[in-house]
Scaffold this motif. Sequence first.
Motif, short mmCIF file in Angstrom:
data_model
loop_
_atom_site.label_atom_id
_atom_site.label_comp_id
_atom_site.label_asym_id
_atom_site.label_seq_id
_atom_site.Cartn_x
_atom_site.Cartn_y
_atom_site.Cartn_z
N PRO A 182 47.07 30.15 46.39
CA PRO A 182 48.08 30.25 45.19
C PRO A 182 47.39 29.54 43.99
O PRO A 182 47.66 30.09 42.92
CB PRO A 182 49.48 29.77 45.74
CG PRO A 182 49.39 29.78 47.28
CD PRO A 182 48.02 29.65 47.63
N ALA A 183 47.26 28.37 44.11
CA ALA A 183 46.84 27.57 43.13
C ALA A 183 45.78 28.39 42.41
O ALA A 183 45.41 28.43 41.19
CB ALA A 183 46.49 26.06 43.41
N ILE A 184 44.35 28.75 43.40
CA ILE A 184 43.44 29.38 42.82
C ILE A 184 43.82 30.86 41.93
O ILE A 184 43.23 30.97 40.83
CB ILE A 184 42.43 29.73 44.01
CG1 ILE A 184 41.79 28.22 44.48
CG2 ILE A 184 41.21 30.37 43.52
CD1 ILE A 184 41.04 28.38 45.63
N TYR A 185 44.48 31.44 42.92
CA TYR A 185 44.79 32.91 42.08
C TYR A 185 45.69 32.58 41.19
O TYR A 185 45.44 33.64 40.16
CB TYR A 185 45.49 33.97 43.29
CG TYR A 185 44.36 34.23 44.26
CD1 TYR A 185 42.97 34.56 44.31
CD2 TYR A 185 44.83 34.16 45.74
CE1 TYR A 185 42.09 34.92 45.31
CE2 TYR A 185 43.95 34.12 46.74
CZ TYR A 185 42.71 34.80 46.44
OH TYR A 185 41.65 35.29 47.56
N GLY A 186 46.76 31.86 41.12
CA GLY A 186 47.74 31.81 39.86
C GLY A 186 46.84 31.23 38.85
O GLY A 186 47.10 31.80 37.77
N THR A 218 34.29 40.15 46.81
CA THR A 218 34.80 38.82 46.44
C THR A 218 35.51 38.88 45.32
O THR A 218 35.02 39.64 44.19
CB THR A 218 33.28 38.02 46.42
OG1 THR A 218 32.85 38.11 47.98
CG2 THR A 218 33.78 36.83 45.92
N LEU A 219 36.28 38.13 44.94
CA LEU A 219 37.02 38.05 43.64
C LEU A 219 37.00 36.59 42.89
O LEU A 219 37.60 35.84 43.49
CB LEU A 219 38.62 38.29 43.97
CG LEU A 219 39.58 38.39 42.79
CD1 LEU A 219 39.17 39.67 41.82
CD2 LEU A 219 40.88 38.52 43.23
N SER A 220 36.41 36.72 41.87
CA SER A 220 35.97 35.31 41.05
C SER A 220 37.31 35.01 40.42
O SER A 220 38.11 35.58 40.00
CB SER A 220 34.96 35.59 39.80
OG SER A 220 34.89 34.55 39.15
N ALA A 221 37.57 33.72 40.85
CA ALA A 221 38.56 32.98 40.35
C ALA A 221 38.29 31.50 40.10
O ALA A 221 38.32 30.75 40.82
CB ALA A 221 39.81 33.08 41.59
N GLY A 222 38.20 31.21 38.69
CA GLY A 222 37.84 29.99 38.15
C GLY A 222 36.48 29.69 38.81
O GLY A 222 35.32 30.34 38.79
N ASP A 223 36.57 28.48 39.55
CA ASP A 223 35.35 27.94 40.40
C ASP A 223 35.34 28.29 41.55
O ASP A 223 34.41 27.69 42.69
CB ASP A 223 35.23 26.42 40.37
CG ASP A 223 35.11 25.81 38.61
OD1 ASP A 223 34.07 26.65 37.93
OD2 ASP A 223 35.40 24.81 38.32
N SER A 224 35.98 29.07 42.13
CA SER A 224 36.17 29.55 43.47
C SER A 224 35.77 31.16 43.60
O SER A 224 35.83 31.80 42.61
CB SER A 224 37.55 29.52 44.06
OG SER A 224 37.95 28.16 44.00
N LEU A 225 34.98 31.51 44.70
CA LEU A 225 34.75 32.92 44.92
C LEU A 225 35.42 33.36 46.50
O LEU A 225 34.76 33.24 47.32
CB LEU A 225 33.26 32.93 45.32
CG LEU A 225 32.45 32.78 43.83
CD1 LEU A 225 30.93 32.68 44.12
CD2 LEU A 225 33.15 33.81 42.68
N PRO A 226 36.67 33.39 46.43
CA PRO A 226 37.28 33.64 47.60
C PRO A 226 37.22 35.26 48.04
O PRO A 226 36.66 36.09 47.17
CB PRO A 226 38.90 33.32 47.26
CG PRO A 226 39.20 33.55 45.84
CD PRO A 226 37.65 33.13 45.21
N ASP A 227 37.12 35.34 49.15
CA ASP A 227 37.14 37.00 49.76
C ASP A 227 38.60 37.26 50.03
O ASP A 227 38.79 37.19 51.34
CB ASP A 227 36.13 36.79 50.82
CG ASP A 227 34.74 37.03 50.49
OD1 ASP A 227 34.46 37.45 49.60
OD2 ASP A 227 33.90 36.58 51.13
#
Length: 195
Positions: free
Chosen positions: A134-138, A78-87
């Motif tokens: 893209p919005a999350i990772y960018g 899992t890669l933390s990205a702001g308020d998201s925890l995408p996999d």
Amino acid sequence: MSAAPISLADVTSAADQTYRWSPNGFLRAYEAGAFDARVELIDGEVVPVVIGEWHGETAFRIGGILRDVAGGIVTGSTLSAGDSLPDPDCWVRRAGAEPAGQLSDRLSVWKPADVLLVVEVSDESVMRDLTVKPAIYGSAGYPTYWVITRDAIYEHTDPTAAGYRTRTEYRRGERIGLRYAGTELSVGELLGPVD
């Protein structure tokens, strides 16, 4: 006494009521075994992760190719990205990088400069992978994000607070630059055999 697992129907019902999960709340529920399926946190919403045959085979092929290229450590955590925890299906971090922090005993936070490439293999989730992620990772500052579909690779670069400035489409017969390693890879090799 442990709580009963949360079903995807329960998650959908909760989403209909616009409940927003925090990363910490999601992690506590996840680590307690509260979900009965693989899920990820996207902008406060719990989203199921579906992996079919093509998706699974492609993710392993990409990971293997990236592992053979010097310059980073390939992972599927899992890669933390702001308020998201995408996999993401895989991502590459700088060799020797140290975590910038910890979200839990099992989940680290990484500096954007240490996250060299994020990859999503996209089948059922192509619209989310090309618009929401893209919005999350960018906005997290990750320099390069690839969305790999059956027919193309969409490379996102130049991160901003709103996403990425640049998206380039690569097709079979072309080569895509692996910026952090100073090399290029065959798009056809990354995509694999034609169905």
